[in-house]
Design an enzyme around this catalytic site. Structure first.
Site, PDB file in Angstrom:
ATOM      1  N   LYS A 143      34.273  -7.072 -60.227  1.00 39.35           N
ATOM      2  CA  LYS A 143      33.807  -5.682 -60.139  1.00 39.35           C
ATOM      3  C   LYS A 143      34.983  -4.789 -59.734  1.00 39.35           C
ATOM      4  O   LYS A 143      35.122  -3.690 -60.207  1.00 39.35           O
ATOM      5  CB  LYS A 143      32.650  -5.531 -59.153  1.00 39.35           C
ATOM      6  CG  LYS A 143      32.040  -4.144 -59.257  1.00 39.35           C
ATOM      7  CD  LYS A 143      30.834  -3.985 -58.404  1.00 39.35           C
ATOM      8  CE  LYS A 143      31.192  -3.751 -56.975  1.00 39.35           C
ATOM      9  NZ  LYS A 143      31.909  -2.482 -56.735  1.00 39.35           N
ATOM     10  N   GLN A 172      41.731  -4.197 -58.559  1.00 38.00           N
ATOM     11  CA  GLN A 172      42.173  -4.808 -57.297  1.00 38.00           C
ATOM     12  C   GLN A 172      42.780  -6.197 -57.551  1.00 38.00           C
ATOM     13  O   GLN A 172      43.780  -6.568 -56.945  1.00 38.00           O
ATOM     14  CB  GLN A 172      40.985  -4.918 -56.342  1.00 38.00           C
ATOM     15  CG  GLN A 172      41.301  -5.671 -55.056  1.00 38.00           C
ATOM     16  CD  GLN A 172      40.199  -5.574 -54.034  1.00 38.00           C
ATOM     17  OE1 GLN A 172      40.176  -4.651 -53.246  1.00 38.00           O
ATOM     18  NE2 GLN A 172      39.275  -6.525 -54.020  1.00 38.00           N
ATOM     19  N   GLY A 225      36.051 -10.865 -56.862  1.00 41.64           N
ATOM     20  CA  GLY A 225      35.075 -10.481 -57.883  1.00 41.64           C
ATOM     21  C   GLY A 225      35.656  -9.453 -58.849  1.00 41.64           C
ATOM     22  O   GLY A 225      36.407  -8.562 -58.455  1.00 41.64           O
ATOM     23  N   ARG A 272      27.995  -1.092 -51.169  1.00 45.27           N
ATOM     24  CA  ARG A 272      27.659   0.337 -51.126  1.00 45.27           C
ATOM     25  C   ARG A 272      26.258   0.626 -51.663  1.00 45.27           C
ATOM     26  O   ARG A 272      25.726   1.701 -51.413  1.00 45.27           O
ATOM     27  CB  ARG A 272      28.660   1.142 -51.958  1.00 45.27           C
ATOM     28  CG  ARG A 272      30.004   1.236 -51.291  1.00 45.27           C
ATOM     29  CD  ARG A 272      31.012   1.837 -52.235  1.00 45.27           C
ATOM     30  NE  ARG A 272      32.353   1.572 -51.758  1.00 45.27           N
ATOM     31  CZ  ARG A 272      33.069   2.419 -51.056  1.00 45.27           C
ATOM     32  NH1 ARG A 272      32.601   3.593 -50.761  1.00 45.27           N
ATOM     33  NH2 ARG A 272      34.284   2.099 -50.644  1.00 45.27           N
ATOM     34  N   HIS A 304      29.022 -11.822 -53.297  1.00 40.53           N
ATOM     35  CA  HIS A 304      29.878 -12.606 -52.393  1.00 40.53           C
ATOM     36  C   HIS A 304      29.445 -14.076 -52.412  1.00 40.53           C
ATOM     37  O   HIS A 304      30.286 -14.979 -52.397  1.00 40.53           O
ATOM     38  CB  HIS A 304      29.772 -12.077 -50.964  1.00 40.53           C
ATOM     39  CG  HIS A 304      30.242 -10.660 -50.799  1.00 40.53           C
ATOM     40  ND1 HIS A 304      29.389  -9.625 -50.502  1.00 40.53           N
ATOM     41  CD2 HIS A 304      31.467 -10.115 -50.897  1.00 40.53           C
ATOM     42  CE1 HIS A 304      30.074  -8.505 -50.407  1.00 40.53           C
ATOM     43  NE2 HIS A 304      31.339  -8.762 -50.647  1.00 40.53           N
TER      44      HIS A 304
HETATM   45  O1  PAF Z   1      37.186  -6.169 -52.108  1.00 37.38           O
HETATM   46  C1  PAF Z   1      37.093  -6.033 -50.874  1.00 37.38           C
HETATM   47  O2  PAF Z   1      36.023  -6.203 -50.289  1.00 37.38           O
HETATM   48  C2  PAF Z   1      38.323  -5.658 -50.062  1.00 37.38           C
HETATM   49  O3  PAF Z   1      39.124  -4.762 -50.748  1.00 37.38           O
HETATM   50  C3  PAF Z   1      39.139  -6.866 -49.584  1.00 37.38           C
HETATM   51  C4  PAF Z   1      39.742  -7.639 -50.744  1.00 37.38           C
HETATM   52  C5  PAF Z   1      38.247  -7.787 -48.757  1.00 37.38           C
HETATM   53  C6  PAF Z   1      40.285  -6.406 -48.686  1.00 37.38           C
HETATM   54  O4  PAF Z   1      39.825  -5.721 -47.562  1.00 37.38           O
END
Ligand code: PAF
Length: 281
Positions: free
Chosen positions: A149, A153, A147, A189, A37
């Site tokens: 990873k 998404q 990211g 995680r 992050h």
């Molecule tokens: O990647 C994540 O942490 C989540 O899927 C996100 C993009 C913050 C949406 O809740």
């Protein structure tokens, strides 16, 4: 760093900043912040005047209630990480603030959302799109950082914006995976892994690195898939959920014998902890 828990004052503040000509970068997170992050915040700080980070464990994207209950939460430590990394604004809303009424929107995103995570976590991407579309509408960033990873998404969010947010002007920026020195992809995680499970988890990235080497040396798709399945099966803590060699852009399984412009995506249970990783070929 300024902290907002409510949408209205945040929007007002951002409006003022925008009027001052400030460029706004945005990093969406579910907290339990780590160096991955931090690297997104760093990228945002580089390209923008103001970096907004959201910390919100979004209930609608968890298809497993146990997974939601166990998801690590520690806002105080997140604030510390964000201050150290010079984020400007933290948005940490409550569930009722984000969802005053049930969000019943269904996003039709086509094939990019149907494979891999879409297949194994039904409803997951719909929840991601619900929350990200809300966050984009609230923050209206110039740039939003995600990211790699969570490779799929990013593709899903891009498709969601294309189909459902035609007026959204922000750029979606994809940032490289951050790994520990021993190769483990950083993930919130990882905090849930026992020391023994953490050691087992190393086999995931090692397997992917080896597969890339094999691919560079000319291995075929089925050779790679067989190697990955066998390699993961050697550790009793690990259970492969899926491995796919997919086209980098469409995310559909590649049909060619030799993978080009491809990504290997893998999901493995390490005990009860679900870990994902990927590598570009
Ligand atoms: O990647 C994540 O942490 C989540 O899927 C996100 C993009 C913050 C949406 O809740």
């Amino acid at each position: 760093m300024e902290i907002f828990y409510e949408i209205k004052p945040l929007k007002k503040r951002l409006e003022t900043l925008r009027k001052q000509g400030k460029k706004i970068g945005f990093v969406a997170t579910m907290g339990a912040l780590h160096d991955g992050h931090a690297s997104l915040v760093e990228a945002s700080n580089r390209d923008n005047d103001i970096t907004v980070v959201s910390v919100f464990v979004n209930p609608t994207q968890f298809n497993n209630p146990d997974d939601l209950a166990k998801y690590p939460r520690d806002l105080q430590s997140d604030v510390k990480v964000l201050e150290e990394n010079e984020a400007d604004i933290l948005f940490a809303p409550s569930v009722p603030e984000m969802y005053p009424t049930e969000d019943t929107r269904q996003f039709e995103l086509g094939s990019v959302a149907e494979v891999m995570e879409g297949k194994y976590r039904p409803g997951h991407f719909n929840g991601v799109c619900q929350v990200v579309s809300k966050l984009f509408s609230i923050i209206e960033p110039d740039n939003a950082y995600f990211g790699q990873k969570d490779y799929q998404q990013i593709a899903v969010i891009r498709e969601m914006v294309r189909r459902y947010m035609p007026d959204f002007k922000g750029k979606i920026v994809s940032c490289p995976i951050k790994r520990e020195a021993d190769g483990l992809a950083l993930s919130s995680r990882n905090l849930l892994l026992s020391p023994e499970q953490r050691t087992s988890a190393l086999l995931i990235s090692r397997t992917l690195f080896k597969a890339k080497e094999m691919s560079d040396g000319g291995a075929t798709q089925s050779e790679l898939t067989n190697f990955i399945k066998k390699s993961i099966a050697t550790d009793a803590n690990l259970c492969l959920e899926y491995v796919e060699i997919a086209d980098r852009d469409t995310l559909q399984p590649i049909t060619a014998d030799r993978p080009v412009n491809a990504v290997i995506c893998i999901t493995v249970y390490d005990g009860k902890v679900r870990l994902i990783d990927n590598i570009l070929l």
